[in-house]
Design a protein around this motif. Structure first.
Motif, PDB file in Angstrom:
ATOM      1  N   THR A 155      15.972   9.359   3.683  1.00  0.00           N
ATOM      2  CA  THR A 155      14.513   9.393   3.789  1.00  0.00           C
ATOM      3  C   THR A 155      14.036   8.597   4.997  1.00  0.00           C
ATOM      4  O   THR A 155      14.722   7.692   5.480  1.00  0.00           O
ATOM      5  CB  THR A 155      13.853   8.816   2.523  1.00  0.00           C
ATOM      6  OG1 THR A 155      14.158   7.407   2.447  1.00  0.00           O
ATOM      7  CG2 THR A 155      14.350   9.506   1.266  1.00  0.00           C
ATOM      8  N   GLU A 156      12.859   8.925   5.459  1.00  0.00           N
ATOM      9  CA  GLU A 156      12.265   8.189   6.583  1.00  0.00           C
ATOM     10  C   GLU A 156      12.030   6.733   6.206  1.00  0.00           C
ATOM     11  O   GLU A 156      12.229   5.827   7.021  1.00  0.00           O
ATOM     12  CB  GLU A 156      10.943   8.854   6.990  1.00  0.00           C
ATOM     13  CG  GLU A 156      10.176   8.134   8.086  1.00  0.00           C
ATOM     14  CD  GLU A 156      10.912   8.073   9.411  1.00  0.00           C
ATOM     15  OE1 GLU A 156      10.524   7.252  10.270  1.00  0.00           O
ATOM     16  OE2 GLU A 156      11.883   8.847   9.598  1.00  0.00           O
ATOM     17  N   SER A 233       7.215   9.935   3.555  1.00  0.00           N
ATOM     18  CA  SER A 233       6.809  10.848   2.487  1.00  0.00           C
ATOM     19  C   SER A 233       5.935  10.106   1.490  1.00  0.00           C
ATOM     20  O   SER A 233       5.513   8.978   1.724  1.00  0.00           O
ATOM     21  CB  SER A 233       8.053  11.421   1.805  1.00  0.00           C
ATOM     22  OG  SER A 233       8.884  10.373   1.338  1.00  0.00           O
TER      23      SER A 233
END
Length: 525
Positions: A155-156, A233
């Motif tokens: 994930t970012e 996100s």
């Protein structure tokens, strides 16, 4: 790329005309047009692998680069590095490789890394194994494709966490973000730093030095990743986060940065940074309840009450009589629970030292936390247990200290409330001639010295002070540092200094177990 291809790329980067003809390029690099066309294929491949720029060729018009300002700066930096290779040591190279992999959105080949750092592929593979093992801590992995290369998968949010803590890849025991900070232009660092300090002033509180650096770095990383179209996100518990004071002024802080960096912070980006600020440590215990979080505060209050009561019974130390311990734990655990709630890592560079110096206190807290595990929704890691050890050890020192009034001493500590309190109470217990007037972070030192008379500064980091004598000590203040302070005071007073509690009996007691249940090394009759 060879030297001629690099020269062609420099021409395309610096050309003032909108298009350049193949014939013009051939003349400027002194080769045939056919050679230039072959070189352009190599350049095009390089750009695809390493940048977001595009080489555009229009028949009968010419050649040009589609590239933004940031990408152009990056390319210039790469060309400069290729012309002037820097002899990096193993640790510096490891950081550089990890940084590139975390920032890249495309696959990176072993060949390109070997060429960039002038090392054999087997050395690159060795570095990658070490980086891959470290990335697992942040739930990140390498995805490798034959003949294409590898890319970091995850994930970012986790990529940004890894970037912000990149220093721990080589020095897990230190808080030192110098490398990642150096990846940003100095003027950008100054802008974010200035606006962050204005937030502190406006809301009348200060982060610890390390937390200030952490928020600063997370903000800079967010800006850079947003410009690369890499956004976070959805954030968990977002509705709860939006109810906090920190959300309101994080939004204010980021809105002030938008015109400087020509970016727009989305709702998710604001929430993401708010979480990091909720998990940041502050210096002033009186500013404990910064947040309006209606769920975390009752949980903290209940946990603080339970752990103090149980520790009092377990150790036969009257911790429940120490109001400062209760306040300090409330401040500390509020940010800790925020970090645990949002799955942010808890780092403690002195975990091993704390376990070694205060084993009985550490083990006692481990025991009590195990008893309380059903009452809290989080797993308390060892790193956090070590921080709690500092709070209880500081309380123990306070409960048995001898007060002092003579020399005015200021403590400068970058590690937060628990560590500051431990240093203060240890010093006041050991030395009759010290009066600790306060504990501040490095950022507030000059202001404090201008307002109050100080005889001596004791700091956990090196300082360059001319107006006041200073001494640097380890945050845990071992015996060797006690002696350093003793010598300094002795020199200033011109006569020996009495140190509390240094009797012949203590020769037979391990000081690191000093919590009321010390280990006797010899049988005394």
């Amino acid at each position: 790329m060879n030297d001629r291809q690099k020269d062609i790329l420099r021409i395309l980067l610096t050309e003032q005309q909108p298009h350049v003809l193949t014939k013009q390029l051939a003349e400027r690099v002194n080769c045939s047009e056919k050679t230039v066309r072959n070189d352009l294929k190599v350049i095009d491949q390089y750009l695809k692998e390493h940048t977001n720029a595009r080489l555009v060729k229009k028949p009968n018009v010419g050649i040009f680069l589609e590239i933004d300002v940031e990408e152009k700066s990056k390319l210039f930096k790469q060309l400069l590095a290729a012309d002037n290779p820097i002899d990096l040591n193993d640790e510096e190279r490891l950081l550089e490789i990890a940084y590139r992999l975390l920032m890249e959105t495309k696959h990176v080949t072993l060949k390109s890394l070997a060429e960039q750092f002038y090392i054999p592929k087997n050395v690159v593979k060795k570095d990658l194994r070490k980086i891959e093992g470290w990335l697992k801590k942040y739930h990140l992995t390498f995805i490798s494709k034959r003949k294409i290369g590898l890319v970091v998968k995850g994930t970012e949010q986790n990529k940004r966490l890894a970037l912000a803590n990149l220093h721990q890849l080589i020095h897990p025991q230190f808080f030192n973000r110098r490398f990642i900070k150096s990846q940003f232009p100095p003027h950008e660092v100054d802008i974010v730093e200035k606006e962050l300090k204005q937030i502190e002033n406006f809301y009348d509180f200060t982060f610890t030095d390390d937390s200030f650096e952490s928020v600063l770095i997370h903000t800079l990383i967010a800006i850079k990743r947003m410009k690369m179209n890499q956004s976070v996100s959805a954030v968990a518990n977002s509705s709860q986060v939006m109810k906090t004071k920190e959300y309101a002024w994080t939004k204010r802080f980021l809105k002030k940065l938008e015109p400087y960096f020509s970016v727009h912070f989305s709702e998710q980006e604001i929430l993401y940074l708010t979480i990091h600020i909720l998990g940041a440590k502050i210096n002033d215990p009186t500013a404990a309840k910064l947040t309006l979080d209606t769920q975390t505060q009752p949980l903290v209050d209940s946990f603080v009450h339970e752990i103090i009561q149980r520790m009092s019974r377990l150790t036969n130390v009257e911790f429940h009589k120490d109001q400062e311990l209760q306040r300090g734990l409330s401040v500390h655990l509020l940010t800790t629970f925020q970090r645990l709630a949002h799955d942010l890592p808890i780092s403690n560079p002195m975990l091993d030292d704390i376990k070694k110096m205060y084993p009985y206190m550490f083990d006692s807290i481990i025991t009590v936390i195990a008893e309380l595990k059903e009452k809290i929704p989080y797993v308390i890691p060892e790193e956090e247990t070590a921080y709690l050890t500092l709070h209880f050890q500081a309380s123990y020192e306070r409960l048995k200290k001898v007060s002092a009034e003579d020399q005015r001493v200021l403590i400068v500590c970058h590690m937060g409330i628990g560590m500051s309190q431990l240093i203060q109470t240890k010093l006041e217990r050991y030395f009759r001639d010290l009066h600790i007037v306060g504990c501040v972070g490095k950022a507030k030192l000059d202001d404090y010295l201008s307002k109050y008379p100080i005889d001596l500064v004791i700091a956990t980091m090196p300082l360059s002070l001319k107006q006041v004598p200073s001494i640097t000590v380890s945050p845990l203040l071992p015996e060797s540092d006690i002696r350093k302070v003793e010598q300094m005071i002795q020199h200033r007073n011109g006569h020996p200094v009495a140190i509390e509690g240094k009797s012949e009996l203590l020769k037979f007691i391990r000081e690191e177990n000093d919590v009321g249940k010390s280990t006797i090394l010899y049988k005394l009759k």
